[in-house]
Motif scaffolding. Sequence first.
Motif, PDB file in Angstrom:
ATOM      1  N   ILE A   1      63.754 -38.352   5.758  1.00  0.00           N
ATOM      2  CA  ILE A   1      62.753 -37.884   6.712  1.00  0.00           C
ATOM      3  C   ILE A   1      62.585 -36.370   6.615  1.00  0.00           C
ATOM      4  O   ILE A   1      63.559 -35.617   6.629  1.00  0.00           O
ATOM      5  N   GLU A   2      61.343 -35.940   6.526  1.00  0.00           N
ATOM      6  CA  GLU A   2      61.024 -34.527   6.311  1.00  0.00           C
ATOM      7  C   GLU A   2      61.619 -33.633   7.398  1.00  0.00           C
ATOM      8  O   GLU A   2      62.101 -32.524   7.113  1.00  0.00           O
ATOM      9  N   GLN A   3      61.591 -34.078   8.636  1.00  0.00           N
ATOM     10  CA  GLN A   3      62.111 -33.270   9.738  1.00  0.00           C
ATOM     11  C   GLN A   3      63.583 -32.917   9.538  1.00  0.00           C
ATOM     12  O   GLN A   3      64.020 -31.824   9.874  1.00  0.00           O
ATOM     13  N   GLU A   4      64.344 -33.857   8.975  1.00  0.00           N
ATOM     14  CA  GLU A   4      65.762 -33.613   8.725  1.00  0.00           C
ATOM     15  C   GLU A   4      65.958 -32.661   7.540  1.00  0.00           C
ATOM     16  O   GLU A   4      66.937 -31.916   7.494  1.00  0.00           O
ATOM     17  N   LEU A   5      65.032 -32.706   6.603  1.00  0.00           N
ATOM     18  CA  LEU A   5      65.177 -31.928   5.371  1.00  0.00           C
ATOM     19  C   LEU A   5      64.626 -30.507   5.477  1.00  0.00           C
ATOM     20  O   LEU A   5      65.026 -29.627   4.721  1.00  0.00           O
ATOM     21  N   LYS A   6      63.738 -30.276   6.421  1.00  0.00           N
ATOM     22  CA  LYS A   6      63.037 -28.990   6.495  1.00  0.00           C
ATOM     23  C   LYS A   6      63.973 -27.778   6.561  1.00  0.00           C
ATOM     24  O   LYS A   6      63.735 -26.779   5.855  1.00  0.00           O
ATOM     25  N   PRO A   7      65.045 -27.795   7.374  1.00  0.00           N
ATOM     26  CA  PRO A   7      65.925 -26.613   7.397  1.00  0.00           C
ATOM     27  C   PRO A   7      66.514 -26.285   6.031  1.00  0.00           C
ATOM     28  O   PRO A   7      66.608 -25.109   5.659  1.00  0.00           O
ATOM     29  N   LEU A   8      66.884 -27.318   5.262  1.00  0.00           N
ATOM     30  CA  LEU A   8      67.456 -27.094   3.940  1.00  0.00           C
ATOM     31  C   LEU A   8      66.395 -26.607   2.953  1.00  0.00           C
ATOM     32  O   LEU A   8      66.681 -25.805   2.055  1.00  0.00           O
ATOM     33  N   ILE A   9      65.157 -27.082   3.136  1.00  0.00           N
ATOM     34  CA  ILE A   9      64.058 -26.614   2.284  1.00  0.00           C
ATOM     35  C   ILE A   9      63.752 -25.144   2.595  1.00  0.00           C
ATOM     36  O   ILE A   9      63.573 -24.325   1.695  1.00  0.00           O
ATOM     37  N   ASP A  10      63.728 -24.820   3.902  1.00  0.00           N
ATOM     38  CA  ASP A  10      63.456 -23.434   4.305  1.00  0.00           C
ATOM     39  C   ASP A  10      64.536 -22.478   3.799  1.00  0.00           C
ATOM     40  O   ASP A  10      64.265 -21.305   3.517  1.00  0.00           O
ATOM     41  N   GLN A  11      65.770 -22.971   3.684  1.00  0.00           N
ATOM     42  CA  GLN A  11      66.878 -22.144   3.202  1.00  0.00           C
ATOM     43  C   GLN A  11      66.923 -22.051   1.679  1.00  0.00           C
ATOM     44  O   GLN A  11      67.749 -21.326   1.119  1.00  0.00           O
ATOM     45  N   GLY A  12      66.053 -22.802   1.003  1.00  0.00           N
ATOM     46  CA  GLY A  12      66.019 -22.784  -0.450  1.00  0.00           C
ATOM     47  C   GLY A  12      67.075 -23.658  -1.103  1.00  0.00           C
ATOM     48  O   GLY A  12      67.243 -23.611  -2.326  1.00  0.00           O
ATOM     49  N   LYS A  13      67.761 -24.478  -0.320  1.00  0.00           N
ATOM     50  CA  LYS A  13      68.794 -25.346  -0.890  1.00  0.00           C
ATOM     51  C   LYS A  13      68.204 -26.614  -1.500  1.00  0.00           C
ATOM     52  O   LYS A  13      68.814 -27.235  -2.366  1.00  0.00           O
ATOM     53  N   LEU A  14      67.017 -26.997  -1.033  1.00  0.00           N
ATOM     54  CA  LEU A  14      66.319 -28.160  -1.566  1.00  0.00           C
ATOM     55  C   LEU A  14      64.853 -27.811  -1.792  1.00  0.00           C
ATOM     56  O   LEU A  14      64.298 -26.923  -1.146  1.00  0.00           O
ATOM     57  N   VAL A  15      64.243 -28.547  -2.715  1.00  0.00           N
ATOM     58  CA  VAL A  15      62.821 -28.379  -3.036  1.00  0.00           C
ATOM     59  C   VAL A  15      62.133 -29.720  -2.805  1.00  0.00           C
ATOM     60  O   VAL A  15      62.632 -30.764  -3.252  1.00  0.00           O
ATOM     61  N   SER A  16      60.995 -29.703  -2.112  1.00  0.00           N
ATOM     62  CA  SER A  16      60.273 -30.951  -1.861  1.00  0.00           C
ATOM     63  C   SER A  16      59.514 -31.382  -3.106  1.00  0.00           C
ATOM     64  O   SER A  16      59.008 -30.554  -3.873  1.00  0.00           O
ATOM     65  N   LEU A  17      59.426 -32.695  -3.298  1.00  0.00           N
ATOM     66  CA  LEU A  17      58.789 -33.278  -4.476  1.00  0.00           C
ATOM     67  C   LEU A  17      57.812 -34.379  -4.053  1.00  0.00           C
ATOM     68  O   LEU A  17      57.996 -35.015  -3.011  1.00  0.00           O
ATOM     69  N   LEU A  18      56.790 -34.607  -4.830  1.00  0.00           N
ATOM     70  CA  LEU A  18      55.871 -35.743  -4.669  1.00  0.00           C
ATOM     71  C   LEU A  18      55.246 -35.810  -3.270  1.00  0.00           C
ATOM     72  O   LEU A  18      54.971 -36.892  -2.758  1.00  0.00           O
ATOM     73  N   GLU A  19      55.001 -34.663  -2.656  1.00  0.00           N
ATOM     74  CA  GLU A  19      54.478 -34.677  -1.277  1.00  0.00           C
ATOM     75  C   GLU A  19      53.110 -35.338  -1.174  1.00  0.00           C
ATOM     76  O   GLU A  19      52.768 -35.921  -0.146  1.00  0.00           O
ATOM     77  N   GLU A  20      52.314 -35.254  -2.238  1.00  0.00           N
ATOM     78  CA  GLU A  20      50.993 -35.870  -2.186  1.00  0.00           C
ATOM     79  C   GLU A  20      51.047 -37.392  -2.104  1.00  0.00           C
ATOM     80  O   GLU A  20      50.050 -38.056  -1.797  1.00  0.00           O
ATOM     81  N   TYR A  21      52.224 -37.949  -2.386  1.00  0.00           N
ATOM     82  CA  TYR A  21      52.415 -39.398  -2.289  1.00  0.00           C
ATOM     83  C   TYR A  21      53.172 -39.798  -1.011  1.00  0.00           C
ATOM     84  O   TYR A  21      53.535 -40.962  -0.847  1.00  0.00           O
TER      85      TYR A  21
END
Length: 300
Positions: A245-265
Amino acid sequence: MRATGNTDLRAFVAVAEQGNFSKAAEQLGLSPSSLSQIIRTFEERLGVRLIHRTTRSVSLTEAGERLLLRIRPALAELDAALSDVGHFRDRPAGIVRVRCLRHAFRIYVAPILVAFHTAYPDIKLDILVDDAIVDLVAGGFDVGFTLGEVLEKDMVGVKLGGEMRQIAVASPDYIARHGRPETPKDLHSHKCIRWRWSGRVTPYNWEFFKDGAWFEVEVDGPLILSEQTMTIDAAVQGMGIAFWIEQELKPLIDQGKLVSLLEEYSAPFPGFYICYPQQRQMAPALRAFIDFVKASAAER
């Protein structure tokens, strides 16, 4: 001999304590003649005189004094018991059994536990946190938190928040070593960190959206876990691509620890609901919990 009624005993105690039929009748909300008849019938049933009556006074016989001594504590205990039961009506009390998906627990339940206990100290919450999809009634639960897409048709469901979506993520290190998938089909050539629903045999297939329709991708990889948060930890460490779930992942994405993929799908889907069986009369404790959750969710 027929069992003595509670009305007979209370009438007798009132007369004994007041020492006067008129005052006792006023206390009980009866007429003096009705009260006198109740006492007379009571004595006839027992076959014993309990009260001496004169035109000026009322006094107890020896039998009456002995009866008063025995029943006064019993009536006091009865009043206390009825008062205690009345708390279930006047002040919600009892156990509420809750079944909750892990993510819903973190968002909607964990933050309110202290405040709810402060507001309702006589309610005990028995909460099972599990990602299995189960029959609430068969499991003996009063209320559950689940996703809108798996909400049972015979349940009353109250939406708690907005829509959600799941996205694929990987660490910058993984992407540097293995590249980015451009379409969901490209995931077949990547290392994916899979998750298994509780109670299921096979891992969860990742769901994507294109051209107005949902479709599943059966991914593969070096790790299968039963706890979603662990798949995210593994992705941060560079082990592979995770999906959550994006809401759970957003803090890690904002910190640069994770990168989002395939968002258009990745399309939104119904979020969390609090649900419960349809019922004519809801227990006050359950109603208090549901209302508290709804109010808290509305403030978010």
